[in-house]
Enzyme design. Structure first.
Site, PDB file in Angstrom:
ATOM      1  N   HIS A  44     -89.636-106.339 -32.244  1.00 49.26           N
ATOM      2  CA  HIS A  44     -90.363-106.682 -31.008  1.00 49.26           C
ATOM      3  C   HIS A  44     -90.821-105.407 -30.311  1.00 49.26           C
ATOM      4  CE1 HIS A  44     -86.234-105.854 -29.731  1.00 49.26           C
ATOM      5  NE2 HIS A  44     -86.810-105.324 -28.664  1.00 49.26           N
ATOM      6  N   HIS A 126     -93.843 -98.761 -28.002  1.00 49.56           N
ATOM      7  CA  HIS A 126     -93.330 -98.505 -29.348  1.00 49.56           C
ATOM      8  C   HIS A 126     -92.612 -99.736 -29.873  1.00 49.56           C
ATOM      9  CE1 HIS A 126     -89.780 -97.828 -26.867  1.00 49.56           C
ATOM     10  NE2 HIS A 126     -89.069 -98.114 -27.935  1.00 49.56           N
TER      11      HIS A 126
HETATM   12  P1  2AM Z   1     -85.845 -99.735 -27.999  1.00 47.33           P
HETATM   13  O1  2AM Z   1     -86.558-100.511 -29.018  1.00 47.33           O
HETATM   14  O2  2AM Z   1     -86.609 -98.604 -27.471  1.00 47.33           O
HETATM   15  O3  2AM Z   1     -84.451 -99.359 -28.400  1.00 47.33           O
HETATM   16  C1  2AM Z   1     -83.298-104.752 -26.204  1.00 47.33           C
HETATM   17  O4  2AM Z   1     -82.150-103.946 -26.123  1.00 47.33           O
HETATM   18  C2  2AM Z   1     -84.526-103.895 -26.110  1.00 47.33           C
HETATM   19  O5  2AM Z   1     -84.580-103.228 -24.851  1.00 47.33           O
HETATM   20  C3  2AM Z   1     -84.613-102.832 -27.183  1.00 47.33           C
HETATM   21  O6  2AM Z   1     -85.789-103.038 -27.901  1.00 47.33           O
HETATM   22  C4  2AM Z   1     -84.660-101.516 -26.452  1.00 47.33           C
HETATM   23  O7  2AM Z   1     -85.726-100.713 -26.772  1.00 47.33           O
HETATM   24  C5  2AM Z   1     -84.957-101.888 -25.021  1.00 47.33           C
HETATM   25  N1  2AM Z   1     -84.291-100.996 -24.087  1.00 47.33           N
HETATM   26  C6  2AM Z   1     -84.905-100.203 -23.179  1.00 47.33           C
HETATM   27  N2  2AM Z   1     -84.021 -99.521 -22.447  1.00 47.33           N
HETATM   28  C7  2AM Z   1     -82.814 -99.870 -22.901  1.00 47.33           C
HETATM   29  C8  2AM Z   1     -81.490 -99.479 -22.560  1.00 47.33           C
HETATM   30  N3  2AM Z   1     -81.236 -98.622 -21.569  1.00 47.33           N
HETATM   31  N4  2AM Z   1     -80.476-100.018 -23.254  1.00 47.33           N
HETATM   32  C9  2AM Z   1     -80.721-100.911 -24.261  1.00 47.33           C
HETATM   33  N5  2AM Z   1     -81.938-101.319 -24.627  1.00 47.33           N
HETATM   34  C10 2AM Z   1     -82.981-100.808 -23.959  1.00 47.33           C
END
Ligand code: 2AM
Length: 176
Positions: A44, A126
Site C-alpha cells: 500500500h 513511497h
Molecule cells: P512505511 O511504508 O513507510 O513503513 C502502517 O504501519 C503504515 O504506516 C506503514 O506503511 C508505514 O509506512 C506507515 N508509517 C508511517 N509512520 C509510521 C510510524 N511512525 N510507525 C509505523 N508505521 C508508520
C-alpha cells in the site's frame, strides 16, 4: 495496550493488476536481497499515519476524511530506492507526484484541524516493498513503469500477529 486503542493509518491500496505487477517485481528482487518482503495483499501507499487512536475518536477521524476533496489519482512508480536508516526498500516516482502530495496534504491538514496529532515529517510518496533490508543497490530505475491509479482512499487498522501485520479496512472514500 488498552483494547480501546486502534492503530490506524490512511492509505491507498493497489488495484488487482497493479498488485500483481508489484508482486512480480518483488519476486524478481527477492533472491538477491535478504529482507522481510511484504506480502502482496499488504502492499500500500500510506497517506497519513496516526498510530494509536481511541475507539471513541474514530468517528471524528472518518468525518475529517469525508471532507477531503475528491481528485483523480494516477501516477508512475519508476524507481526503487533503499533507505538506509529505516532499512526499507521502496518504490518511488522520479517525478514529483503532485496529485498524491496534494491528497496527503489535504487529508493531513483536515486531520490536524480535527485535533489529531501527526508527525511533522514532510510527506514523501513511497510504497514499501521490504523491511529490514540492510543492503541493496541504492537506486534502480525500472525499465517498465508501474502505473498506479486509485479510485478511493481508506482508513485502515493494523494489528500485529505472529505471521506479520494484518491490515483491515474500516472505511473508504471515493476519489472521483
Ligand atoms: P512505511 O511504508 O513507510 O513503513 C502502517 O504501519 C503504515 O504506516 C506503514 O506503511 C508505514 O509506512 C506507515 N508509517 C508511517 N509512520 C509510521 C510510524 N511512525 N510507525 C509505523 N508505521 C508508520
Amino acid at each position: 495496550m488498552a483494547n480501546n486503542q486502534h492503530r490506524l493509518f490512511f492509505a491507498l491500496w493497489p488495484e488487482m493488476a497493479t498488485r500483481n505487477e508489484l508482486a512480480d517485481l518483488s519476486n524478481r528482487l527477492r533472491p538477491n536481497t535478504p529482507a522481510r518482503w511484504i506480502r502482496p495483499e499488504n502492499l500500500h501507499i500510506t497517506l497519513a499515519f496516526l498510530g494509536d487512536v481511541e475507539k471513541g475518536r474514530i468517528k471524528s477521524l472518518a468525518s475529517a476524511a469525508s471532507e477531503v476533496e475528491p481528485r483523480g489519482v494516477k501516477f508512475k512508480l519508476d524507481r526503487i530506492e533503499h533507505w538506509r536508516k529505516p532499512q526499507v526498500i521502496c518504490l518511488t516516482s522520479a517525478e514529483p507526484s503532485g496529485v498524491l502530495d496534494d491528497l496527503a496534504t489535504d487529508l493531513t491538514s483536515r486531520l490536524r484541524n480535527a485535533g489529531f496529532i501527526l508527525e511533522n515529517r514532510p510527506f514523501r510518496a513511497h510504497l514499501t516493498l521490504a523491511r529490514k533490508a540492510v543492503a541493496h543497490a541504492t537506486e534502480i530505475r525500472l525499465q517498465e513503469n508501474i502505473v498506479w491509479e486509485s479510485r478511493e482512499f481508506a482508513l485502515v487498522e493494523s494489528t500485529h500477529h505472529p505471521e506479520g501485520s494484518l491490515y483491515t479496512t474500516l472505511s473508504s472514500w471515493p476519489l472521483q
